[in-house]
Enzyme design. Sequence first.
Site, mmCIF file in Angstrom:
data_model
loop_
_atom_site.group_PDB
_atom_site.id
_atom_site.type_symbol
_atom_site.label_atom_id
_atom_site.label_comp_id
_atom_site.label_asym_id
_atom_site.label_seq_id
_atom_site.Cartn_x
_atom_site.Cartn_y
_atom_site.Cartn_z
ATOM 1 C CG ASP A 117 -1.936 1.160 1.166
ATOM 2 O OD1 ASP A 117 -2.184 1.705 0.074
ATOM 3 O OD2 ASP A 117 -2.455 1.542 2.236
ATOM 4 C CG HIS A 160 -2.860 -0.690 9.136
ATOM 5 N ND1 HIS A 160 -3.881 0.207 8.924
ATOM 6 C CD2 HIS A 160 -1.879 -0.307 8.288
ATOM 7 C CE1 HIS A 160 -3.532 1.067 7.985
ATOM 8 N NE2 HIS A 160 -2.314 0.774 7.582
ATOM 9 C CD GLN A 228 -2.743 -1.352 4.463
ATOM 10 O OE1 GLN A 228 -3.889 -1.301 4.027
ATOM 11 N NE2 GLN A 228 -1.898 -0.352 4.313
ATOM 12 N NE ARG A 258 -0.267 11.972 6.019
ATOM 13 C CZ ARG A 258 -0.896 10.816 5.738
ATOM 14 N NH1 ARG A 258 -0.472 9.683 6.264
ATOM 15 N NH2 ARG A 258 -1.953 10.804 4.954
ATOM 16 C CG ASP A 260 -1.622 6.439 7.754
ATOM 17 O OD1 ASP A 260 -1.940 7.168 6.812
ATOM 18 O OD2 ASP A 260 -1.872 5.216 7.797
ATOM 19 C CD GLU A 302 -4.644 10.070 6.351
ATOM 20 O OE1 GLU A 302 -5.082 10.009 5.193
ATOM 21 O OE2 GLU A 302 -4.533 9.062 7.060
ATOM 22 C CG HIS A 369 -0.145 9.845 -0.405
ATOM 23 N ND1 HIS A 369 -0.508 10.816 0.505
ATOM 24 C CD2 HIS A 369 -0.471 8.671 0.162
ATOM 25 C CE1 HIS A 369 -1.020 10.243 1.564
ATOM 26 N NE2 HIS A 369 -1.015 8.939 1.400
ATOM 27 C CG ASP A 370 -4.225 8.867 0.236
ATOM 28 O OD1 ASP A 370 -3.786 7.822 -0.285
ATOM 29 O OD2 ASP A 370 -4.212 9.076 1.462
ATOM 30 N NE ARG A 494 -4.445 4.755 -2.969
ATOM 31 C CZ ARG A 494 -4.266 4.272 -1.748
ATOM 32 N NH1 ARG A 494 -4.438 5.046 -0.709
ATOM 33 N NH2 ARG A 494 -3.930 3.011 -1.558
#
Length: 618
Positions: A117, A160, A228, A258, A260, A302, A369-370, A494
């Site tokens: 991912d 995760h 994950q 960050r 996540d 995030e 990036h998303d 993505r």
Amino acid sequence: MMTDMALFESRLNRHYDELKWLYCELYEGGIEHFPALVEDLLIRFAERSSELKKLDSEREQDPDWYKGNDMTGMMLYVDAFAKNLKGVRKKLGYIAECGVNCIHLMPFLDSPKIKNDGGYAVSDFTKVKEELGTMEDLAELTAECHRRKINVCMDFVMNHTSEEHEWAKRARAGEKEYQDRYFFYDTYDIPAQFERTCPQVFPTTAPGNFTWLDDLKKYVMTTFYPYQWDLNYQNPVVFQTMVDHLLNLTNKGVDIIRIDAVPYIWKRLGTNCRNLPEVHNIVRMIRMICEIVCPGVLLLGEVVMEPARVVPYFGTVEKPECHMLYNVTTMATTWHTVATKDVSLLKRQTEIVSALPREYVFLNYLRCHDDIGWGLEYDWLRSRAIEEVAHKKFLNAYFTGGYFGSDSRGELYNDDPASGDARLCGTTASLCGIEAALERGDSEGLDRSVACDLMLHGYVLTQSGIPMLYSGDEIGQLNDYGYKKEERKADDSRYVHRGAFHWDAAKLRKKKGSVEERLFSGITKMEEIRKAHPVFLNAAAVSTRETGDSSVLCIVREYAGEKLVALFNFAPWGKTAWISEDGTYTDLLSGETLEAKDVPVAACGIRWLLRKESSNII
Ligand code: GLC
């Protein structure tokens, strides 16, 4: 001068009661485990270098150090940008030339080659991915960045681990102690109950929130991809070990963590497993822990959700949680405005954000990036006869070039036929039409698309907070369709905006008139202006004005005698902003002197009109 130990103790004492209270509330038998947590903090503090401790103290003296107008960020993939961490170090000159003094390095910790991912499936939190370098390289990079006054941000993927993490492997081998660090179920009964209330993150690429492990004959919770595995923060060992990993990383000199996918870290049956009160307790604990061990470090949450869910992650003035959050609704609303050419929702959104306390620091961005999720204020849009599903369809059609008059080249992401929902991918340049115009050899279209790209960056730079560029956008990098040929990436669109950085194209930033040069010089010029004028400080008062034209947005910033009237024309033809503001202004971008009355704004144009208080005094 306080000794190190006395300093640690005074910081610990400041938070001791609250930290212990929250910890014991979260963990049964917490009283017993708490001393071990404190011990860990002391160990990590003792290990922290004197340079970092010095920086901590300086930042403690100036707690608003990140709230100025001088921070500009850029997010980048280490491998796509410069092969490895050492490579990034060599490219810091370019970073500085971009006007950037904060780099967000996309996930670089060890993760599997295939199921990773984009690095968000970490298999070892103590190790850098081999091909990207080592922990020493990271420490050297951050030290060099600090010498150059550049901050470093990294992801801490705490929800995760990868299924290849040692804990996961031992859980899979049947060790109960490790299974207890995740969510395992023998039958589908409980997973079925979760599925009833828990929405899906990747409905098409990874449907469901659980994965059946045939070898183990058990289900494991996997909110994101099946590889994950969600960590169970109800287990104090998970919390303590993850905190230790985090502190280890901050000791390598990382300035911004960050966090996540933070809303997801606590699960409870019968809920949507997002934003539960325990999540806030954990973030608050992490904040206190950082203030004890590494107070120079900032937390960036995030939280890709609607504003009512985002803002609580700042915490309260007495009990702060994150230092910074993404301004995600404004980002989505900006792209909505590109498609509709109607600024009314963006105006409203600007007003909502401006009404929030000025202590809140948002990270403003166009692309990351998303994907872009269409999280807009549909209740308000409905009052204007715009329905959610139909509107999302329109936006996706527009940005994939399937709508009359659109030159956008985006790709759909997680298109869910059941809900009619789909998100969107693509680089800024391709979404603005640069790709299509270049292909057609349409120079007028190209001018318009470049203007749109610059205007959107100008809008990001006009907002209070920290502008975060997406690497490649500064030179108008286009979509990269190469991912479709790579098996591990092909079903995740993505990757269309995660291509390798084009260093050859970057050289063209110096070639007058090239797309690269127009964007690079335009963006860096705006950044410089932003840094030079206090009116761009977070502390400035921000308001909007009616312009009498539905395609033209007017934002006014005022601070210490400076007044900025910013105009943005989302229409592809010239417009007039029917405004009337006192005084004489200088357009900081064109250099013109003019009155802020009935101001012409070029197609997809931007104006930054600055009035000095003195120009008012005759
Ligand atoms: C965050 C990341 C995203 C990733 C997800 C799972 O949302 O931004 O790229 O897929 O977390 O870790």
